[in-house]
Design an enzyme around this catalytic site. Structure first.
Site, PDB file in Angstrom:
ATOM      1  N   LYS A 205       0.820  -1.210   0.000  1.00 11.41           N
ATOM      2  CA  LYS A 205       0.000   0.000   0.000  1.00 11.41           C
ATOM      3  C   LYS A 205       0.855   1.262   0.000  1.00 11.41           C
ATOM      4  O   LYS A 205       2.042   1.255   0.321  1.00 11.41           O
ATOM      5  CB  LYS A 205      -0.992  -0.043   1.163  1.00 11.41           C
ATOM      6  CG  LYS A 205      -2.049  -1.115   0.896  1.00 11.41           C
ATOM      7  CD  LYS A 205      -3.248  -1.063   1.795  1.00 11.41           C
ATOM      8  CE  LYS A 205      -4.294  -2.073   1.295  1.00 11.41           C
ATOM      9  NZ  LYS A 205      -5.429  -2.181   2.232  1.00 11.41           N
ATOM     10  N   ARG A 241      -3.344 -10.498   4.462  1.00 10.19           N
ATOM     11  CA  ARG A 241      -3.717 -10.530   3.047  1.00 10.19           C
ATOM     12  C   ARG A 241      -2.561  -9.907   2.262  1.00 10.19           C
ATOM     13  O   ARG A 241      -2.278  -8.715   2.420  1.00 10.19           O
ATOM     14  CB  ARG A 241      -5.009  -9.753   2.844  1.00 10.19           C
ATOM     15  CG  ARG A 241      -5.540  -9.718   1.422  1.00 10.19           C
ATOM     16  CD  ARG A 241      -6.853  -8.919   1.358  1.00 10.19           C
ATOM     17  NE  ARG A 241      -7.407  -8.909   0.007  1.00 10.19           N
ATOM     18  CZ  ARG A 241      -7.081  -8.031  -0.930  1.00 10.19           C
ATOM     19  NH1 ARG A 241      -6.182  -7.079  -0.679  1.00 10.19           N
ATOM     20  NH2 ARG A 241      -7.637  -8.107  -2.131  1.00 10.19           N
TER      21      ARG A 241
END
Length: 264
Positions: A205, A241
């Site tokens: 991210k 994840r």
């Protein structure tokens, strides 16, 4: 949980696995690398992402789920906010519904989750994907995220979702600044203390590149992603994840062995 994006526009690997053969091959590759769950998505939820119709989303995910299920794959998760896509995914062989809107997208979403009887991941997001990073604001990000997640779990329970089917996700990067993300990562123990298994999704991210500008390209963010995964493991999350399954699995194996040796 290995990420398998079946989209043309996901921030990290959009467009790589649009063809059925390529998608199934990548799913098998992630399993071989150590994925215990595969999370398949047919609609990007990156900031600014455009919506996709349910029909297009189903066309992307259902055939891949069916093919991997025929392989005897580990549990398969569908990353969708749409109840009709979740229905199609479960019919194809998925057993987990991972919803970034925490069953808020459609009025019947909680009832559909209860009817399907699947595992249900409820994620926190401030706003919606197209605008969530415009101006996120919290007085106390940890307290507000925890309160939201408890509320959504209660809504799911009220609709008939079994308590042991519910997972929570603090939604790193979804309507949050760098400071918000770092605070949540530092206080994951508070999320884990809510009494439900926690899924952490911090892989590749943008906050990683903000901290380390040399990692501008998403696929250069594996080390930062692993650091976040280890922080999650230390706090007690149930799953991480990730895009980089093999590298993360190795890091978690070594971390677990060190921890075990220290408590022997």
């Amino acid at each position: 949980m290995g990420i398998l994006n079946l989209t043309p526009d996901s921030f990290s690997d959009g467009g790589r696995y649009l063809a059925l053969d390529a998608a199934v091959a990548q799913g098998r590759r992630l399993i071989a690398q150590g994925a215990d769950i595969l999370d398949l998505g047919g609609e990007s939820t990156r900031p600014g992402a455009a919506p996709v119709s349910a029909q297009a989303e189903i066309a992307r995910v259902a055939p891949v789920i069916a093919a991997l299920a025929r392989d005897g794959a580990p549990p398969l998760s569908v990353d969708t906010m749409k109840p009709e896509v979740a229905r199609a995914a479960m019919a194809a062989g998925a057993t987990i519904w991972n919803d970034v809107t925490a069953l808020r997208y459609a009025p019947d979403a909680p009832d559909v989750a209860a009817e399907l009887g699947c595992q249900m991941v409820l994620m926190h997001m401030q706003g919606e994907p197209r605008t969530m990073q415009a101006a996120p604001h919290y007085e106390d990000v940890t307290a507000e995220v925890c309160a939201f997640l408890v509320g959504r779990a209660e809504a799911a329970l009220a609709a008939g979702v079994a308590r042991d089917k519910i997972w929570l996700d603090p939604g790193i990067g979804f309507g949050k600044t760098l400071d918000h993300n770092l605070t949540l990562l530092a206080r994951l123990d508070a999320v884990c203390a809510l009494g439900f298994p926690v899924l952490l999704g911090a892989s590749r991210k943008r906050f990683i590149a903000t901290l380390h500008p040399a990692a501008e390209a998403p696929d250069a963010r594996a080390p930062g992603s692993i650091a976040a995964a280890l922080a999650g493991a230390a706090a007690g999350v149930a799953a991480v994840r990730v895009h980089d399954v093999g590298e993360t699995a190795q890091a978690l194996d070594v971390w677990s062995a060190i921890r075990a040796a220290g408590s022997a």
